[in-house]
Scaffold this active site. Sequence first.
Site, PDB file in Angstrom:
ATOM      1  N   CYS A  61       0.814  -1.132  -0.052  1.00  0.00           N
ATOM      2  CA  CYS A  61       0.130  -0.133   0.056  1.00  0.00           C
ATOM      3  C   CYS A  61       0.792   1.284   0.007  1.00  0.00           C
ATOM      4  CB  CYS A  61      -1.074  -0.176   1.060  1.00  0.00           C
ATOM      5  SG  CYS A  61      -2.292   1.183   1.211  1.00  0.00           S
ATOM      6  N   HIS A  79      -3.736  -4.832  -0.148  1.00  0.00           N
ATOM      7  CA  HIS A  79      -3.512  -5.531   1.131  1.00  0.00           C
ATOM      8  C   HIS A  79      -3.473  -6.931   1.413  1.00  0.00           C
ATOM      9  CE1 HIS A  79      -3.210  -1.677   3.646  1.00  0.00           C
ATOM     10  NE2 HIS A  79      -4.023  -1.220   2.700  1.00  0.00           N
ATOM     11  N   GLU A  82      -2.772  -8.981   3.414  1.00  0.00           N
ATOM     12  CA  GLU A  82      -3.321  -9.413   4.925  1.00  0.00           C
ATOM     13  C   GLU A  82      -4.486  -9.365   4.714  1.00  0.00           C
ATOM     14  OE1 GLU A  82      -2.573  -5.252   5.490  1.00  0.00           O
ATOM     15  OE2 GLU A  82      -1.796  -6.561   4.008  1.00  0.00           O
TER      16      GLU A  82
END
EC number: 4.3.2.10
Length: 194
Positions: free
Chosen positions: A77, A175, A177
């Site tokens: 990001c 992202h 994650e």
Amino acid sequence: MKIVIIDYGAGNIQSIKFAIQRLGYEAILSHDVETIQSADKVIFPGVGEASSAMEKLRSTGLDTLIPQLKQPVLGICLGMQLMCNYSEEGNTKGLGIFDVNVVKFSNNVKVPQIGWNTLTDLKSTLFKGIREQEYMYLVHSFYAPICAETIAVTNYEMDYSSALKKDNFYGVQFHPEKSSSAGELLLKNFLELK
């Protein structure tokens, strides 16, 4: 394997750490130069505003360290955006790893872009096992245009770089994650890079 997540006060580092634990690895959070230099893999996260994040990097000397790293580095990001030459956000000079300038989406679309969007034109072992049109989770108002270092494309108003690669440096706008099984696979691919 020694995995270091750069901790400079501008990241959602806990969620990345947990995602790495789910893959069976442990990660260290650190801003210490020697710890980062000795890592096998380095993750450079970022959430927030570009100029204040760069200020934090400069205050700790990480702005000179990161571009010199030789092991695989993954910017996430804002981390990816700071690895570019420049960002319109806060008129910010970046780390100059990726040869592209980060610009703001126009007023024709809702910003930030928040939510799931697809990846196309996948061009790296980072995406091994991830199919074209896979969805990843994004939250951003600025983007890197398509350039020579683009390894994945997303469309929001126009095509832009959702991932970049140069030498040992990788960057993703999304992202991983927060991107379910596809995002975890991308993190696993990064951790398994030779």
